[in-house]
Scaffold this active site. Structure first.
Site, short mmCIF file in Angstrom:
data_model
loop_
_atom_site.label_atom_id
_atom_site.label_comp_id
_atom_site.label_asym_id
_atom_site.label_seq_id
_atom_site.Cartn_x
_atom_site.Cartn_y
_atom_site.Cartn_z
N SER A 278 0.85 -1.20 0.00
CA SER A 278 0.00 0.00 0.00
C SER A 278 0.88 1.23 0.00
O SER A 278 2.05 1.19 0.38
CB SER A 278 -0.89 0.02 1.25
OG SER A 278 -0.13 0.37 2.40
N ASP A 279 0.32 2.38 -0.42
CA ASP A 279 1.00 3.63 -0.15
C ASP A 279 0.83 3.93 1.33
O ASP A 279 0.09 3.27 2.05
CB ASP A 279 0.46 4.75 -1.03
CG ASP A 279 1.51 5.83 -1.29
OD1 ASP A 279 2.44 5.96 -0.48
OD2 ASP A 279 1.40 6.53 -2.30
N TYR A 280 1.52 4.95 1.81
CA TYR A 280 1.61 5.28 3.23
C TYR A 280 0.23 5.45 3.85
O TYR A 280 -0.46 6.43 3.59
CB TYR A 280 2.42 6.57 3.35
CG TYR A 280 3.03 6.86 4.69
CD1 TYR A 280 4.40 6.75 4.89
CD2 TYR A 280 2.26 7.28 5.76
CE1 TYR A 280 4.98 7.05 6.11
CE2 TYR A 280 2.82 7.58 6.97
CZ TYR A 280 4.18 7.46 7.16
OH TYR A 280 4.74 7.76 8.37
N THR A 281 -0.21 4.46 4.63
CA THR A 281 -1.52 4.42 5.31
C THR A 281 -2.71 4.48 4.37
O THR A 281 -3.80 4.85 4.78
CB THR A 281 -1.66 5.54 6.38
OG1 THR A 281 -1.71 6.82 5.73
CG2 THR A 281 -0.53 5.52 7.38
#
Length: 739
Positions: A278-281
Site C-alpha cells: 500500500s502507499d503510506y496508510t
C-alpha cells in the site's frame, strides 16, 4: 546465536537433496510458520518519524522480535540496518530477514534531474544509467527496495507529483518505465548492488480532479486501459518485482481496495507474480474515503482486494488474524501475500546472507564516485530544454566583459536537487549555477544580485538587481519554484513563476530594452510563461537538475554542450487551458485550420487553443531539416510490417543531437481516437552538415487499442503518419490497414 534454516526435500520419507528452487524454499519455510508469523511478513513500519503522511509511531524492536514485522521504511545506513537485521535473524524463532525500503526516486546520494526532467532527455540509456547508479548507492547503505519508478501518466500541471513522472504520453512513459526497472533491478537480483523496483501509484493517480493531490478520479474503462494502464503493464513486462497501490479512488472505489484493478487486471490478466504494497496508510484511508466503516473493515477490504503489505498503517498487524479466524479474509490470501514477500527476499539473497547489503567499506566508497558525478552532469545537460532562443541569445561567449546573474536561485544549492531527493546533500555536494559559471568566467566578469526571494513579497532587492543589469553586457535570470512547490502534497492553481519574480523580470527588461536576456528556469512542472516569452530572449528549462545541475547549466549556457532535450509535457498558455495535451481528441466541431477563430467551434474567445510550448518541442544551437519522407507500402497486412523513413540533416554550424519522433492517427474507428499518437522515437547524433536516414517499422501491434467492448485489437482503415521534430505539425501522408 543466529538460527540457520536448511531446506531439505523428502518424498515418501526418503531424502532427495537440498532445495534449489526459490518457490520450494518458500513453501518449506511457510510450513514452519504460524498464521501470525505469516501476517507479520505483510507488515511494514517506519524506522523514524516521517512526514510523508499521517505520523504513526512504532516500537520496532518489539515487533521484530515477535515476528510481526516483514519490512522497514526509512531505515538505512550500514549501522542502522545491521542493528535491525540482527534482531530479525538472531532473536526470532525463524530468523526471517527484513526488507529495507526507501524513496530513491531520482538518485540516492548522487541526485539526478527530477523524473519529469530526466524524461525530457528522451534517452532510455540515461534513464537506466541513472537508476543503476541510484541502486549502487542505495544498496551500499543497506537498502533492498525503492519505491520507484512512478509511472503515473499525467496531463495535469497543477498536480505537484507530475514532477515524479515521465509526462503525458503513453508510449514514451511505457518505454521509460521499463528502463527504470532494468536499472534498479539489473539482470540478477541476487547481486548486492541491485534493489527491488516498485511501479507506482497503481492506478490513475495522475488524473486527480482539479490537479489536487489524493483527489477523486473518474474515467471510463476505455481511457483507463488505453492511457493510464499501459505504463504499469510495461513495468510488469520488464520484470518489476513490486507494485504500490495509490491513494486515489477510481470510479468510486479507492485503488487500495480495488479488486478489479489489483486482482482481476494485475494478477489475472497480466500475470504479475510480485507483491503489492500500500502507499503510506492508504488502507487506513479507506475509512475517510467512506469505503470502509472502520479500521478492521479497512484491513479486510485491503487484503481481499489484493494489497499484500500494509505500509505503516498497523491494520494487518492488529486485525488480520482475527479476520482470518472469523472467515472474513481467506487464509489463502494471507498465504499468497506472505509467499510473494518471502520470494522477493530469497531473490535478493537475504536468506543466503542477511547481511550481504551491509558492508562498511562499500558504504564509504560507493557514494558520490567521480564517475557518478560526471554522469549526473551529462544527464542534467541532456535533460534541459531550450524553449526559446530569439536573436541567438545563447550560447553566451566566455569573452563577454560583464554578465549579470540575477535571481533567487543563482547561488542555490538547496532547491536545485528538487523534491524526493533521498539523501542528496543540499549543502556541500550540490553545485549551484553560480559555482558552475565560475568554471567558465573570471570573478571580474560576474555581476550578481539575488533580487528577491522565491515567495516573499519583498522588492527591496530590486534596485540592486536592476543596477547590475544596467552595468552588464548580457543578463541571465535564474528563477523558478522552490523544491517544496512540486512533489507530493504540492498542488498549485497558479502556474506562473511564483512570487514577485515575474515583476522583477519585467523591470529588468524595461531597464534594458536592447540587451539580450536569458531566463533559466528551475521548476517541477509546466509553467505559464505567456508573459515571459515576450520579455526575454532565451528560455532554458533546467527543471530541478540535481547534484551537478549548476555545472551542467553552465555547460549549456556557454555552448560546451548543445541543448538536446525536448518536452514530454505540454506547457499551457494559462491555467484555464488545463488539461491540455498533444494527443487529445477532435470534437464534432473542431477548429478549422484556416480560421481558428470561427464562431461556434470548440475554441476559446480569449486565447488560442494552441499550446505555448508543445509536447516534443525543444531547440538546439544548430538547426535540423527533414526531407525525403518515404513509406515502404501504402498497405499494412495484419501479419506484416511497413517502414517509414526520413532524412534528417544538421543544417547548422554546430554538432548536435536531434530527437526524431514518429506519430500516427487512426482516422476512423469504432471509438474516437486521439488526433496524434507517438509510436516511436530515435535520438540522433549529427555532425554539422551530416545527414542520416531514420527508419521506423510499424506493425499492427503498434496500432491496437481497446474498443467500447474492451476488446484489444486494430480496426482496418486509413491511418495518417508523420515523422517530425515535435508534435506541432500537420499530417501529409497516409497508409491503410487491411482486414
Amino acid at each position: 546465536m543466529r538460527k540457520i534454516i536448511f531446506f531439505i526435500l523428502f518424498i515418501n520419507g526418503s531424502f532427495i537433496g537440498f532445495a534449489q528452487n526459490y518457490e520450494v524454499k518458500v513453501d518449506s519455510l511457510m510450513n514452519l510458520m504460524t498464521l501470525q508469523e505469516k501476517i507479520g511478513q505483510t507488515v511494514m513500519y517506519s524506522g523514524r518519524w516521517d512526514q510523508t503522511g499521517p505520523i504513526v509511531g512504532t516500537d520496532n524492536g518489539k515487533y521484530i522480535r515477535e515476528g510481526n514485522l516483514g519490512a522497514m521504511l526509512n531505515a538505512f545506513s550500514v549501522k542502522g540496518t545491521r542493528d535491525l537485521q540482527k534482531i530479525a535473524v538472531e532473536e526470532t524463532r525463524l530468523g526471517i530477514p527484513l526488507l529495507f525500503g526507501y524513496d530513491v526516486i531520482h538518485g540516492h546520494r548522487t541526485i539526478f534531474p527530477i523524473n519529469l526532467g530526466l524524461s525530457a532527455s528522451w534517452d532510455l540509456k540515461m534513464v537506466e544509467e541513472s537508476s543503476r547508479i541510484a541502486a549502487e548507492e542505495a544498496s551500499a547503505e543497506g537498502l533492498h527496495w525503492t519505491f520507484a519508478p512512478m509511472v503515473d501518466l499525467s496531463r495535469e500541471p497543477r498536480w505537484g507529483r507530475i514532477s515524479e513522472g515521465a509526462g503525458e504520453d503513453v508510449y514514451l512513459g511505457s518505454e521509460i518505465a521499463k528502463a527504470y526497472v532494468k536499472g534498479f533491478q539489473g539482470d540478477d537480483l541476487s547481486k548486492p548492488n541491485t534493489i527491488l523496483a516498485c511501479a507506482k501509484h497503481y492506478v490513475a493517480y495522475g488524473a486527480a480532479q482539479a490537479g489536487r493531490d489524493y483527489h477523486t478520479v473518474n474515467m471510463g474503462e476505455g481511457e483507463l486501459r488505453n492511457v493510464y494502464l499501459p505504463p504499469f503493464k510495461a513495468a510488469v513486462d520488464a520484470g518489476v518485482e513490486t507494485f504500490m497501490s495509490a491513494f486515489n479512488e477510481l470510479n468510486g472505489v479507492p485503488t487500495s481496495g480495488n479488486k478489479f484493478t489489483l486482482r482481476d487486471i494485475l494478477r489475472e490478466e497480466w500475470g504479475f507474480e510480485g507483491f503489492v504494497v500500500s502507499d503510506y496508510t492508504s488502507i487506513n484511508e479507506l475509512v475517510p474515503h467512506g469505503f470502509a466503516k472502520d479500521s478492521i473493515d479497512a484491513a479486510r477490504i485491503g487484503m481481499n482486494a489484493g494489497v499484500d503489505m500494509d505500509m505503516v498503517g498497523k491494520l494487518y498487524h492488529h486485525f488480520l488474524e482475527d479476520l482470518v479466524k472469523e472467515g472474513k479474509v481467506p487464509e489463502a490470501y494471507v498465504n499468497d501475500a506472505c509467499r510473494r514477500i518471502l520470494l522477493a527476499k530469497f531473490k535478493l539473497g537475504l536468506f543466503d546472507n542477511p547481511y550481504r547489503y551491509i558492508n562498511e567499506e562499500r558504504e564509504n566508497t560507493t557514494k558520490y564516485k567521480p564517475e557518478f558525478l560526471d554522469k549526473a552532469r551529462e544527464i542534467a545537460a541532456a535533460s534541459s530544454v531550450l524553449l526559446q532562443n530569439k536573436n541567438e541569445a545563447l550560447p553566451l561567449s566566455k569573452d563577454i566583459k560583464k554578465i549579470a546573474f540575477i535571481g533567487p536561485l543563482v547561488k542555490d544549492e538547496y532547491d536545485i536537487i528538487g523534491n524526493w531527493a533521498a539523501k542528496g546533500d543540499r549543502k556541500g555536494k550540490a553545485v549551484s549555477v553560480y559555482e558552475g559559471i565560475s568554471e567558465y568566467l573570471n570573478p571580474n566578469q560576474i555581476l550578481y544580485a539575488k533580487g528577491c526571494e522565491i515567495l516573499k513579497d519583498d522588492d527591496s532587492g530590486f534596485e540592486e538587481a536592476i543596477s547590475i543589469s544596467e552595468q552588464a553586457d548580457a543578463i541571465v535570470l535564474v528563477m523558478g519554484e522552490g523544491h517544496h512547490m512540486s512533489g507530493e502534497a504540492a498542488s498549485r492553481t497558479n502556474l506562473k513563476i511564483p512570487g514577485i519574480q515575474p515583476e522583477l523580470i519585467k523591470k529588468i527588461r524595461e531597464a534594458n530594452p536592447n540587451k539580450k536576456i536569458t531566463l533559466v528556469l528551475m521548476n517541477g512542472r509546466p509553467l505559464n510563461l505567456s508573459n515571459e516569452v515576450d520579455l526575454v530572449d532565451a528560455i532554458l528549462e533546467i527543471w530541478f537538475p540535481g547534484t551537478m545541475g549548476g555545472a551542467a547549466t553552465a555547460d549549456l549556457l556557454f555552448g560546451e554542450v548543445n541543448p538536446s532535450g525536448k518536452l514530454t509535457v505540454t506547457f499551457p498558455r494559462n491555467v484555464g487551458q488545463v488539461p491540455i495535451y498533444y494527443n487529445m481528441k477532435n470534437t464534432g466541431r473542431p477548429i478549422p485550420e484556416d480560421n481558428p477563430k470561427e464562431d461556434y467551434k470548440s475554441n476559446y474567445i480569449d486565447v488560442p487553443n494552441t499550446t505555448l510550448f508543445a509536447f516534443g518541442h525543444g531547440l538546439s544551437y544548430t538547426t535540423f531539416t527533414y526531407s525525403d519522407f518515404r513509406i515502404s507500402s501504402q498497405t499494412l497486412n495484419p501479419n506484416g510490417t511497413i517502414e517509414a523513413s526520413v532524412t534528417v540533416t544538421n543544417s547548422g554550424n554546430r554538432d548536435g543531437h536531434e530527437i526524431v519522433q514518429l506519430y500516427i492517427h487512426d482516422k476512423v474507428a469504432s471509438v474516437t481516437r486521439p488526433v496524434k499518437e507517438l509510436k516511436g522515437f530515435q535520438k540522433l547524433a549529427l555532425k554539422k552538415g551530416e545527414s542520416k536516414t531514420v527508419t521506423f517499422k510499424i506493425s499492427v501491434e503498434d496500432l491496437k487499442f481497446y474498443n467500447s467492448e474492451m476488446k484489444y485489437g486494430v480496426e482496418p482503415g486509413e491511418f495518417e503518419i508523420a515523422i517530425a521534430p515535435s508534435s506541432d505539425f500537420r499530417f501529409k501522408h497516409t497508409f491503410n490497414v487491411l482486414d
